[in-house]
Design a protein around this motif. Structure first.
Motif, PDB file in Angstrom:
ATOM      1  N   HIS A 119       0.827  -1.206   0.000  1.00 41.65           N
ATOM      2  CA  HIS A 119       0.000   0.000   0.000  1.00 41.65           C
ATOM      3  C   HIS A 119       0.865   1.262   0.000  1.00 41.65           C
ATOM      4  CE1 HIS A 119      -3.097   2.914   1.079  1.00 41.65           C
ATOM      5  NE2 HIS A 119      -2.336   3.278   2.107  1.00 41.65           N
ATOM      6  N   LEU A 120       1.908   1.259   0.833  1.00 45.44           N
ATOM      7  CA  LEU A 120       2.801   2.414   0.880  1.00 45.44           C
ATOM      8  C   LEU A 120       3.491   2.622  -0.464  1.00 45.44           C
ATOM      9  CD1 LEU A 120       4.480   1.974   4.399  1.00 45.44           C
ATOM     10  CD2 LEU A 120       2.732   3.640   3.742  1.00 45.44           C
ATOM     11  N   GLY A 121       3.782   1.531  -1.152  1.00 47.25           N
ATOM     12  CA  GLY A 121       4.411   1.638  -2.464  1.00 47.25           C
ATOM     13  C   GLY A 121       3.543   2.360  -3.474  1.00 47.25           C
ATOM     14  N   GLY A 122       2.240   2.358  -3.247  1.00 41.96           N
ATOM     15  CA  GLY A 122       1.319   3.008  -4.161  1.00 41.96           C
ATOM     16  C   GLY A 122       0.983   4.440  -3.805  1.00 41.96           C
ATOM     17  N   LEU A 123       1.556   4.957  -2.713  1.00 39.62           N
ATOM     18  CA  LEU A 123       1.272   6.330  -2.296  1.00 39.62           C
ATOM     19  C   LEU A 123       2.276   7.290  -2.936  1.00 39.62           C
ATOM     20  CD1 LEU A 123       0.510   5.964   1.536  1.00 39.62           C
ATOM     21  CD2 LEU A 123      -1.110   6.060  -0.370  1.00 39.62           C
ATOM     22  N   PRO A 124       1.847   8.153  -3.829  1.00 41.23           N
ATOM     23  CA  PRO A 124       2.782   9.094  -4.457  1.00 41.23           C
ATOM     24  C   PRO A 124       3.340  10.124  -3.485  1.00 41.23           C
ATOM     25  CG  PRO A 124       0.528   9.617  -5.086  1.00 41.23           C
ATOM     26  CD  PRO A 124       0.476   8.308  -4.359  1.00 41.23           C
ATOM     27  N   CYS A 125       2.688  10.291  -2.329  1.00 42.44           N
ATOM     28  CA  CYS A 125       3.136  11.284  -1.359  1.00 42.44           C
ATOM     29  C   CYS A 125       4.238  10.753  -0.441  1.00 42.44           C
ATOM     30  CB  CYS A 125       1.953  11.766  -0.511  1.00 42.44           C
ATOM     31  SG  CYS A 125       0.946  10.456   0.189  1.00 42.44           S
TER      32      CYS A 125
END
Length: 315
Positions: A111-117
């Motif tokens: 999930h963190l890998g998919g956060l652009p921020c």
């Protein structure tokens, strides 16, 4: 406290009842939370861990706009159940920029890998093969694309080459820790990897460290290898690395130290270099030898700050 934006607490000496009160401080405007807890024994540990689980599992609903999440604990407090509780909220938070936790699940990592921020991540990482599964399960076409700083504890130094195929080229700070001794063969793996050459070209700070007191039965990184590695990183300003070997360093006719077939490092950016060498290669009660070694290394690595010592002095 609905208007609270930042919460930082050191709960090392507090009871579990204080952890329950922490839940009341969470609010919708909270953007930054840092929690420290201690390792307790018996019933106190159970109560403290239970209260921590409640806080972690409700974090996403109480603080939906959370951007910074740090949680430092001793290993006995942060067990698999705690990691799952934290992961439950992490997977439901969309604004996270900085995450520093002892460990999370592979789903939370994906999930963190998919956060652009997300720009900074500090946690324990699975092995290289498992990490590949994490990246494949991420919904983002380029996972961790904006990551700029990582502090990872890893199982095996050999997994670093796998990581370099996956991490962001925007990465400027890399810290890797492991409970096993630093493998000098890692540098050769990195030299031969096209992915590494691409990923390392933007790095400004690199730390390779092993657990304190960890015995290293293999020879350290060679000085020529260290020179080559530094020159692989054209923007590198800080390098802290494990043991190097002084094998091949000789004394010439003027009693100065020298080494054949090695040229001084040509890096124009390196400002800080920290390294150790095996204590067995120290020449006891020879102050002049230490001074010559300092002069030799200073010539080989002309950086403003150079720190070196036998391994035992840093254990």
């Amino acid at each position: 406290m609905p208007n609270l934006r930042c919460l930082s607490g050191d709960f090392l000496s507090f009871s579990s009842s204080v952890m329950h009160l922490l839940r009341l401080l969470l609010g919708p405007r909270l953007q930054d939370i840092s929690i420290d807890t201690s390792s307790s024994a018996g019933e106190r540990m159970f109560l403290q861990r239970t209260a921590l689980h409640v806080v972690l599992r409700t974090l996403h609903s109480c603080c939906p706009y959370l951007e910074i999440f740090r949680c430092g604990t001793y290993s006995s407090t942060w067990d698999a159940h705690t990691a799952r509780a934290a992961s439950y909220s992490i997977q439901r938070l969309q604004k996270l920029r900085i995450v520093a936790v002892p460990a999370i699940t592979k789903d939370a990592l994906a999930h963190l890998g998919g956060l652009p921020c997300l720009t900074s991540l500090s946690t324990y990482l699975p092995t290289g093969s498992d990490l590949g599964d994490v990246f494949r399960s991420s919904l983002a076409p380029f996972p961790f694309e904006n990551l700029r700083s990582v502090d990872w504890e890893i199982e095996d130094w050999a997994d670093v080459e796998v990581f370099t195929r996956l991490w962001s080229h925007k990465l400027t700070k890399l810290s890797l820790r492991s409970k096993v001794h630093f493998d000098p063969g890692l540098l050769q793996i990195l030299f031969e990897s096209f992915h590494t050459r691409e990923a390392f070209q933007y790095l400004q700070s690199i730390h390779f460290t092993q657990s304190s007191g960890c015995h290293n039965p293999t020879p350290g990184v060679t000085l020529p290898g260290l020179v080559e590695f530094i020159e692989l990183c054209p923007r590198l300003t800080i390098l802290c690395i494990g043991s190097v070997t002084l094998a091949g360093v000789d004394v010439d006719s003027d009693e100065d130290l020298h080494m054949d077939n090695v040229e001084p490092c040509r890096s124009r950016t390196l400002e800080h270099l920290t390294l150790t060498y095996p204590h067995a290669q120290e020449r006891y009660d020879d102050i002049m030898w230490r001074e010559r070694l300092e002069n030799f290394l200073g010539t080989l690595f002309p950086s403003p700050y150079l720190s070196f010592a036998p391994e035992d002095e840093r254990a």
